[in-house]
Motif scaffolding. Structure first.
Motif, PDB file in Angstrom:
ATOM      1  N   TYR A   1     -57.690  47.344  -9.441  1.00  0.00           N
ATOM      2  CA  TYR A   1     -59.012  47.133 -10.135  1.00  0.00           C
ATOM      3  C   TYR A   1     -59.978  47.758  -9.188  1.00  0.00           C
TER       4      TYR A   1
ATOM      5  N   LYS B   1     -59.662  45.872 -18.176  1.00  0.00           N
ATOM      6  CA  LYS B   1     -59.261  45.404 -16.695  1.00  0.00           C
ATOM      7  C   LYS B   1     -59.685  44.287 -16.000  1.00  0.00           C
TER       8      LYS B   1
ATOM      9  N   VAL C   1     -53.090  43.215  -7.845  1.00  0.00           N
ATOM     10  CA  VAL C   1     -53.914  43.515  -9.132  1.00  0.00           C
ATOM     11  C   VAL C   1     -55.073  43.855  -9.011  1.00  0.00           C
ATOM     12  N   SER C   2     -55.857  43.040  -8.117  1.00  0.00           N
ATOM     13  CA  SER C   2     -57.163  43.077  -7.620  1.00  0.00           C
ATOM     14  C   SER C   2     -57.602  44.559  -7.070  1.00  0.00           C
TER      15      SER C   2
ATOM     16  N   GLN D   1     -56.778  41.172 -15.548  1.00  0.00           N
ATOM     17  CA  GLN D   1     -56.771  40.510 -14.227  1.00  0.00           C
ATOM     18  C   GLN D   1     -56.697  38.993 -14.444  1.00  0.00           C
TER      19      GLN D   1
END
Length: 235
Positions: free
Chosen positions: A113, A20, A109-110, A24
């Motif tokens: 995560y 992951k 996207v962060s 990123q």
């Protein structure tokens, strides 16, 4: 809150944290290399797939990043305005708007995560990727930030609600910002002091026993997607 780990059984929950983290980095590199309408449209589809694979809605993720919206919206406006004729230049404003949207995609996207990765796993992944004392220091710092940031967000929310209960919402925006900012800074410093004391009381270790990490077949598509994004960024 979205910006904290929540247990689950989504596709992203089953991935190795190193996968992951690499995805990123590749996504951010592609976003900065292809800040065009076509490129951002493709990355929007990728970000939507990431959110779906994390069981996280875009609305909830954006709500957690709302503090960044004034800067992301204000940047294009300031870039478009001029001090003389023609007063508004659309091309610089449009370019800055694309850059702001690029940041929004990276933040989404962060958020996926953070939503799917325990703090201990993040620390373990960083210390696996960065060897030696530098990795231990970086992993420890990341772990502290991930644990401390949600607490500070909750403090600011309580301060804002307390101010509104005392009719603080009737003040001007500058006064509201000053009250919340000063109170939030004081609360942050107080929490930092208590946090340092708690670490000493618990004999904080720079080299704790971290959870074992291992890649699985579920990581293969995510690794391939990350490599594809990285290659697209380089090309």
């Amino acid at each position: 809150m979205t910006l904290t780990y929540r247990p689950g059984d989504s596709v992203a929950h089953r991935l190795d944290p190193r996968t992951k983290l690499g995805f990123q980095v590749a996504f951010a590199a592609a976003a900065f290399a292809h800040t065009t309408p076509a490129g951002l449209a493709a990355l929007t589809a990728v970000a939507a797939g990431v959110l779906r694979g994390s069981d996280l809605s875009a609305r909830r993720a954006l709500a957690e990043y709302r503090f960044a919206f004034p800067f992301l919206v204000g940047g294009p406006v300031l870039s478009a305005l001029t001090l003389g004729p023609p007063w508004v230049r659309w091309e610089p404003g449009f370019d800055t708007a694309l850059a702001s949207y690029r940041v929004v995609l990276v933040l989404l996207v962060s958020a996926a995560y953070l939503r799917t990765t325990p703090v201990r796993d993040s620390r373990a992944a960083i210390q696996h990727l960065v060897p030696g004392r530098a990795g231990r220091l970086l992993g420890t710092g990341v772990g502290f930030v991930f644990r401390f940031l949600p607490v500070l967000q909750a403090d600011l929310r309580r301060i804002r609600d307390a101010s509104a209960a005392r009719l603080g919402d009737r003040r001007g925006p500058v006064d509201r910002m000053r009250l919340v900012g000063v109170a939030g800074l004081a609360r942050s410093l107080s929490r930092a002091d208590r946090f340092a004391l708690a670490l000493r009381a618990r004999c904080f270790s720079w080299n704790p026993t971290l959870p074992p990490l291992s890649f699985s077949r579920a990581d293969v598509p995510a690794l391939a997607a990350g490599l594809a994004l990285l290659a697209w960024a380089v090309v």
